[in-house]
Design a protein around this motif. Structure first.
Motif, PDB file in Angstrom:
ATOM      1  N   LEU A 246       0.837  -1.209   0.000  1.00  0.00           N
ATOM      2  CA  LEU A 246       0.000   0.000   0.000  1.00  0.00           C
ATOM      3  C   LEU A 246       0.866   1.251   0.000  1.00  0.00           C
ATOM      4  O   LEU A 246       0.618   2.195  -0.765  1.00  0.00           O
ATOM      5  N   THR A 247       1.898   1.253   0.823  1.00  0.00           N
ATOM      6  CA  THR A 247       2.768   2.426   0.959  1.00  0.00           C
ATOM      7  C   THR A 247       3.498   2.718  -0.351  1.00  0.00           C
ATOM      8  O   THR A 247       3.466   3.845  -0.864  1.00  0.00           O
ATOM      9  N   LYS A 248       4.147   1.689  -0.905  1.00  0.00           N
ATOM     10  CA  LYS A 248       4.945   1.927  -2.111  1.00  0.00           C
ATOM     11  C   LYS A 248       4.072   2.359  -3.283  1.00  0.00           C
ATOM     12  O   LYS A 248       4.426   3.273  -4.028  1.00  0.00           O
ATOM     13  N   LYS A 249       2.932   1.712  -3.452  1.00  0.00           N
ATOM     14  CA  LYS A 249       2.082   2.052  -4.608  1.00  0.00           C
ATOM     15  C   LYS A 249       1.498   3.461  -4.469  1.00  0.00           C
ATOM     16  O   LYS A 249       1.397   4.197  -5.448  1.00  0.00           O
ATOM     17  N   ALA A 250       1.107   3.842  -3.259  1.00  0.00           N
ATOM     18  CA  ALA A 250       0.548   5.188  -3.066  1.00  0.00           C
ATOM     19  C   ALA A 250       1.613   6.247  -3.377  1.00  0.00           C
ATOM     20  O   ALA A 250       1.336   7.239  -4.061  1.00  0.00           O
ATOM     21  N   ILE A 251       2.832   6.014  -2.910  1.00  0.00           N
ATOM     22  CA  ILE A 251       3.905   6.997  -3.152  1.00  0.00           C
ATOM     23  C   ILE A 251       4.269   7.036  -4.639  1.00  0.00           C
ATOM     24  O   ILE A 251       4.448   8.119  -5.213  1.00  0.00           O
ATOM     25  N   GLU A 252       4.318   5.862  -5.280  1.00  0.00           N
ATOM     26  CA  GLU A 252       4.611   5.820  -6.727  1.00  0.00           C
ATOM     27  C   GLU A 252       3.563   6.623  -7.503  1.00  0.00           C
ATOM     28  O   GLU A 252       3.884   7.351  -8.440  1.00  0.00           O
ATOM     29  N   ALA A 253       2.292   6.469  -7.111  1.00  0.00           N
ATOM     30  CA  ALA A 253       1.205   7.176  -7.814  1.00  0.00           C
ATOM     31  C   ALA A 253       1.355   8.690  -7.648  1.00  0.00           C
ATOM     32  O   ALA A 253       1.204   9.442  -8.609  1.00  0.00           O
ATOM     33  N   ALA A 254       1.666   9.125  -6.423  1.00  0.00           N
ATOM     34  CA  ALA A 254       1.827  10.569  -6.176  1.00  0.00           C
ATOM     35  C   ALA A 254       3.006  11.110  -6.987  1.00  0.00           C
ATOM     36  O   ALA A 254       2.908  12.175  -7.595  1.00  0.00           O
ATOM     37  N   LYS A 255       4.100  10.353  -7.012  1.00  0.00           N
ATOM     38  CA  LYS A 255       5.278  10.800  -7.778  1.00  0.00           C
ATOM     39  C   LYS A 255       4.953  10.874  -9.266  1.00  0.00           C
ATOM     40  O   LYS A 255       5.317  11.820  -9.951  1.00  0.00           O
ATOM     41  N   LEU A 257       2.142  11.448 -10.683  1.00  0.00           N
ATOM     42  CA  LEU A 257       1.271  12.605 -10.974  1.00  0.00           C
ATOM     43  C   LEU A 257       1.913  13.923 -10.556  1.00  0.00           C
ATOM     44  O   LEU A 257       1.326  14.990 -10.761  1.00  0.00           O
ATOM     45  N   ASN A 258       3.103  13.806  -9.938  1.00  0.00           N
ATOM     46  CA  ASN A 258       3.792  15.003  -9.442  1.00  0.00           C
ATOM     47  C   ASN A 258       2.928  15.764  -8.428  1.00  0.00           C
ATOM     48  O   ASN A 258       2.795  16.978  -8.483  1.00  0.00           O
ATOM     49  N   ILE A 259       2.360  14.997  -7.511  1.00  0.00           N
ATOM     50  CA  ILE A 259       1.471  15.551  -6.481  1.00  0.00           C
ATOM     51  C   ILE A 259       2.125  15.297  -5.119  1.00  0.00           C
ATOM     52  O   ILE A 259       2.686  14.221  -4.895  1.00  0.00           O
ATOM     53  N   ASP A 260       2.044  16.272  -4.220  1.00  0.00           N
ATOM     54  CA  ASP A 260       2.743  16.095  -2.934  1.00  0.00           C
ATOM     55  C   ASP A 260       1.802  15.839  -1.754  1.00  0.00           C
ATOM     56  O   ASP A 260       2.127  16.131  -0.619  1.00  0.00           O
ATOM     57  N   LYS A 261       0.605  15.286  -2.060  1.00  0.00           N
ATOM     58  CA  LYS A 261      -0.341  14.980  -0.981  1.00  0.00           C
ATOM     59  C   LYS A 261      -0.986  13.612  -1.207  1.00  0.00           C
ATOM     60  O   LYS A 261      -1.428  13.317  -2.315  1.00  0.00           O
ATOM     61  N   ILE A 262      -1.034  12.810  -0.137  1.00  0.00           N
ATOM     62  CA  ILE A 262      -1.755  11.530  -0.190  1.00  0.00           C
ATOM     63  C   ILE A 262      -2.736  11.504   0.982  1.00  0.00           C
ATOM     64  O   ILE A 262      -2.335  11.704   2.131  1.00  0.00           O
ATOM     65  N   ALA A 263      -4.014  11.265   0.686  1.00  0.00           N
ATOM     66  CA  ALA A 263      -5.011  11.088   1.751  1.00  0.00           C
ATOM     67  C   ALA A 263      -5.422   9.617   1.755  1.00  0.00           C
ATOM     68  O   ALA A 263      -5.407   8.952   0.714  1.00  0.00           O
ATOM     69  N   VAL A 264      -5.761   9.117   2.922  1.00  0.00           N
ATOM     70  CA  VAL A 264      -6.125   7.705   3.055  1.00  0.00           C
ATOM     71  C   VAL A 264      -7.483   7.605   3.732  1.00  0.00           C
ATOM     72  O   VAL A 264      -7.786   8.406   4.625  1.00  0.00           O
ATOM     73  N   GLY A 265      -8.311   6.656   3.312  1.00  0.00           N
ATOM     74  CA  GLY A 265      -9.618   6.506   3.943  1.00  0.00           C
ATOM     75  C   GLY A 265     -10.133   5.083   3.854  1.00  0.00           C
ATOM     76  O   GLY A 265      -9.586   4.254   3.118  1.00  0.00           O
ATOM     77  N   GLY A 266     -11.190   4.789   4.603  1.00  0.00           N
ATOM     78  CA  GLY A 266     -11.745   3.435   4.670  1.00  0.00           C
ATOM     79  C   GLY A 266     -11.245   2.734   5.922  1.00  0.00           C
ATOM     80  O   GLY A 266     -10.255   3.172   6.533  1.00  0.00           O
ATOM     81  N   GLY A 267     -11.924   1.649   6.304  1.00  0.00           N
ATOM     82  CA  GLY A 267     -11.625   0.956   7.558  1.00  0.00           C
ATOM     83  C   GLY A 267     -10.157   0.637   7.785  1.00  0.00           C
ATOM     84  O   GLY A 267      -9.647   0.780   8.898  1.00  0.00           O
ATOM     85  N   VAL A 268      -9.442   0.223   6.733  1.00  0.00           N
ATOM     86  CA  VAL A 268      -8.038  -0.193   6.904  1.00  0.00           C
ATOM     87  C   VAL A 268      -7.123   1.013   7.172  1.00  0.00           C
ATOM     88  O   VAL A 268      -6.003   0.849   7.649  1.00  0.00           O
ATOM     89  N   SER A 269      -7.617   2.226   6.927  1.00  0.00           N
ATOM     90  CA  SER A 269      -6.785   3.405   7.213  1.00  0.00           C
ATOM     91  C   SER A 269      -6.616   3.610   8.719  1.00  0.00           C
ATOM     92  O   SER A 269      -5.847   4.466   9.148  1.00  0.00           O
ATOM     93  N   ALA A 270      -7.306   2.794   9.538  1.00  0.00           N
ATOM     94  CA  ALA A 270      -7.081   2.819  10.989  1.00  0.00           C
ATOM     95  C   ALA A 270      -5.776   2.097  11.344  1.00  0.00           C
ATOM     96  O   ALA A 270      -5.281   2.228  12.457  1.00  0.00           O
ATOM     97  N   ASN A 271      -5.231   1.365  10.399  1.00  0.00           N
ATOM     98  CA  ASN A 271      -4.082   0.498  10.697  1.00  0.00           C
ATOM     99  C   ASN A 271      -2.853   1.271  11.193  1.00  0.00           C
ATOM    100  O   ASN A 271      -2.376   2.190  10.536  1.00  0.00           O
TER     101      ASN A 271
END
Ligand code: KG4
Ligand code: ZN
Length: 335
Positions: A246-255, A257-271
């Motif tokens: 989850l971590t690597k793919k989210a960061i790869e996606a932000a990079k 798109l050249n975006i410097d913000k990642i938000a997380v949501g849904g039950g597993v975001s409590a982890n």
């Protein structure tokens, strides 16, 4: 704008009153009956929701010191979710909309998980990457604007929460499994066993059925007593694999798109491990992460009220012919 939000897409019955992104009340009733079956039994869920809706909505109004006269509109989840459960909430909302002569709006549950971040941090502004991780969904989404979404990748099989729940069942833990595995993993060694990281470095789709099967075969080959003795290490090893993906793919996606913000949501975001890992790995590359407070990670009425308020303020509302959409996607319009 003061909005009453109602959420009944799965086993929870939830209601909340939100006033201009301030949560005045947030009442959630979870059903214990599903624990006995190790998963949700849809028919039980909707029957219980019919009983629970009136008292839960009343509590939400009382706690918010509000009555139907004080609210400007009603928001209710119309999908995705279990058809019977969605119908109980939607019809209830239509009924009170008619009786109180207030506008109502049907809301996308996935957009609700996104808006949990808008509620908790009003500084969060699009564009950003949204990692949606729940019991039914695992997606990376480009939030171009509120209401304007492009899905970058999705799970090809199980949702991440579903994988947690299934692995927890194999380990003899209760339902839902995510919080239990998370708790055990805190005391375990994540390098105890290496479970596969499917599709790592291969785009933005996910696959969790392989790791689930590999945990199953790993458990099957152990001697009696081994699993009980190493529950914490096995939980940590499973969680380590999931969080790395989850971590690597989210960061790869932000990079990408050249975006410097990642938000997380849904039950597993409590982890807890995900929160630590994604925060530290993102920070190291100049990306800021946003997590809702734990109370807004799992299904709740406040996130639905927040979406409703956004669209009601734009002059949108739903008609009494509105239906439920069990397979609604975040990009789909509901009217
Ligand atoms: O968003 P949610 O309440 O319901 C859906 O819309 O699906 O998510 C429920 C999922 C369950 O699979 C549960 O096991 C998981 O969220 N979950 C967690 C944690 N807390 C809840 N998974 C991992 N770690 C947690 N701390
Ligand atoms: Zn949800």
């Amino acid at each position: 704008m003061r909005v009453l939000g109602i959420e009944t897409s799965c086993d929870e019955t939830a209601a909340s009153v939100v006033d201009d992104l301030n949560i005045l009340s947030n009442v959630v009733s979870s059903q214990a009956i599903h624990k006995k079956y190790g998963g949700i039994v849809p028919e039980f869920a909707s029957r219980e929701q019919i009983r629970a809706l009136t008292p839960i909505v009343e509590s939400a109004l009382v706690e918010a010191k509000s009555s139907f006269e004080d609210i400007d509109g009603i928001a209710v989840t119309c999908g995705p979710g279990l058809a019977g459960s969605l119908l109980t909430g939607l019809n209830f909302a239509k009924g009170i909309s008619l009786a109180s002569n207030k506008k109502y709006i049907a809301v996308n549950h996935l957009e609700g998980h996104l808006f949990a971040n808008r509620l908790s941090d009003t500084n969060l502004k699009p564009p950003f990457v949204f990692l949606l991780i729940s019991g039914g969904h695992t997606q990376l989404i480009h939030v171009k604007d509120w209401g304007d979404y492009a899905v970058l990748g999705s799970t090809l099989d199980d949702a991440v929460g579903e994988a947690y729940d299934k692995v927890a069942k194999m380990l003899g833990l209760g339902y839902p499994g995510g919080p239990e595995i998370d708790r055990l993993a805190q005391k375990g060694d994540p390098s105890f066993e290496h479970f596969p990281r499917a599709l790592l470095g291969k785009g933005y789709d996910f696959s969790f059925s392989g790791i689930k099967t590999s945990v199953l075969y790993y458990l099957k080959k152990q001697e009696d007593g081994f699993v009980e003795e190493h529950l914490e290490d096995i939980s940590a090893s499973f969680q380590g694999a999931v969080v790395e993906l989850l971590t690597k793919k989210a960061i790869e996606a932000a990079k990408f798109l050249n975006i410097d913000k990642i938000a997380v949501g849904g039950g597993v975001s409590a982890n807890s491990t995900l929160r630590e890992e994604l925060n530290s790995k993102s920070e190291a590359v100049g990306i800021k992460t946003y997590f809702p407070p734990i109370s807004l990670t799992t299904d709740n009425g406040a996130m639905i009220a927040a979406v409703g308020a956004y669209y009601l303020e734009k002059g949108k509302s739903s008609s009494l012919t509105m239906n439920v959409y069990p397979n609604l996607g975040i990009e789909d319009a509901t009217d």
